[in-house]
Scaffold this active site. Sequence first.
Site, mmCIF file in Angstrom:
data_model
loop_
_atom_site.group_PDB
_atom_site.id
_atom_site.type_symbol
_atom_site.label_atom_id
_atom_site.label_comp_id
_atom_site.label_asym_id
_atom_site.label_seq_id
_atom_site.Cartn_x
_atom_site.Cartn_y
_atom_site.Cartn_z
ATOM 1 N N CYS A 30 95.849 65.342 41.831
ATOM 2 C CA CYS A 30 95.429 65.135 40.445
ATOM 3 C C CYS A 30 96.587 65.079 39.446
ATOM 4 O O CYS A 30 96.365 64.823 38.264
ATOM 5 C CB CYS A 30 94.434 66.216 40.055
ATOM 6 S SG CYS A 30 93.054 66.328 41.208
ATOM 7 N N HIS A 75 95.316 69.159 31.175
ATOM 8 C CA HIS A 75 94.641 68.775 32.417
ATOM 9 C C HIS A 75 93.144 69.016 32.224
ATOM 10 O O HIS A 75 92.338 68.176 32.582
ATOM 11 C CB HIS A 75 95.211 69.578 33.583
ATOM 12 C CG HIS A 75 94.741 69.115 34.917
ATOM 13 N ND1 HIS A 75 94.968 67.836 35.375
ATOM 14 C CD2 HIS A 75 94.040 69.741 35.896
ATOM 15 C CE1 HIS A 75 94.435 67.698 36.581
ATOM 16 N NE2 HIS A 75 93.874 68.838 36.922
ATOM 17 N N HIS A 123 86.822 63.556 35.808
ATOM 18 C CA HIS A 123 88.081 63.764 36.520
ATOM 19 C C HIS A 123 88.302 62.578 37.438
ATOM 20 O O HIS A 123 87.664 62.453 38.485
ATOM 21 C CB HIS A 123 88.024 65.063 37.305
ATOM 22 C CG HIS A 123 89.373 65.546 37.754
ATOM 23 N ND1 HIS A 123 90.441 64.687 37.970
ATOM 24 C CD2 HIS A 123 89.849 66.795 38.044
ATOM 25 C CE1 HIS A 123 91.492 65.374 38.357
ATOM 26 N NE2 HIS A 123 91.156 66.654 38.406
#
Length: 416
Positions: free
Chosen positions: A175, A306, A341
């Site tokens: 990620c 994030h 995400h």
Amino acid sequence: MTAPARDGSAVATHRVVLTGFGVFSSIGVGAAEFAEGLRSGRSGAKPITAFDTEGFAHAKGCEIVDFEPEKWIRNLDVAELGRASQFSAAAARMAVEDANLDLDVLREQRGLISIGTTDGESFDLDQLVESQIAHGPEKMDSTIARRVRAGRLSAAVAHELGLTDVEAVTIPTACAAGNYAIGYGFDAVRTGEVDFALCGGADAMCRKTFAGFYRLGTIAPELCQPFDVDRKGILTGEGAGVLVLESLESALARGARIYAEVLGYGLNCDAYHQVAPNQSSVARCMALALDNAGVKPGEVDLVSAHGTGTKANDVTEARAIREVYGAAPPRTISIKSMLGHTMGAASALAAIACSLAIVHRFIPPTINHTATDPECEVDCVPNEAVEADLRIVQNNGLAFGGNNAVVILGKYEEHR
């Protein structure tokens, strides 16, 4: 400016600017539509259709339902590419066109293609495993099998655009991979190793990743609510973000539009835990990025977090931000509240969002917000965008295994 070369000598460095964006997201395709989606606080959340969700109590995600790869992929057989590679190649062509670059000129230059990913072509791998279990390996589709290699995410860009004097790498740091890819391109352009770089990330929705997060108890039933007291987890998403990096001299010489400047980045890997973030390591990565960019904490106007919406990430990240910035950190937002995400594409799409926010003078909101968790202690710009003159923005990317990557972006100014 100078930087150390591999032999220890000093080499001249170039300022690195962003001149083109390719965007595929659940809240907008292309830079203009993506900026509009960010400003309006659009949500990409909807029931998942990419795979069979039977057996899951809830299955919402941020899927791209109207993707037409044939509009952008003109030289390759779309059927020979997995969905993530389709996203990657399409976004790269869009970025080159957005930058108003002549492909014939690019083909005569030295280049870099760096694409980050979490899952590669796991959607196709899911299909192969299902076929093997049901019918045996001899019944697996050879076309699907040829699509599985993750290296095709970057190689497909080179093949589609006809670029031969390039290094094409796929970066698998989960990620945080989009920011890793940008940092790699920044170094290559800054030192003159290449004339241009196409950097970013791409991932497609797949059952494997959704099921993995679901088993961890981190899939939200309805909404992603970063920093909210009632947050329940992530929504998986998909898409791609590809950025054109070139030297300032190159951009000025051809009269290019400059979205923003890459000022620096930081990377670290603490290997603290498979899934749990480590506060001191996250703070250290931010400090490394600021130092590399030559930026003081007080000069940063916005942090793009994030911000996954999980209990552990949001508290840890907010505390790390306060460790670096003190009791009054910059506004700290999460665009994952809107587009979910997107895994390896996440920090690349966020870097584009940061650049668009600089250009259009606004801060995107963190949507779905009711009340900030007292343990987070950040101004997440709840629900409504605000006007702002942004000069320097920090973009965080945090990944499983403690792979952290932070990129610092700045408003282009003639003298810095």
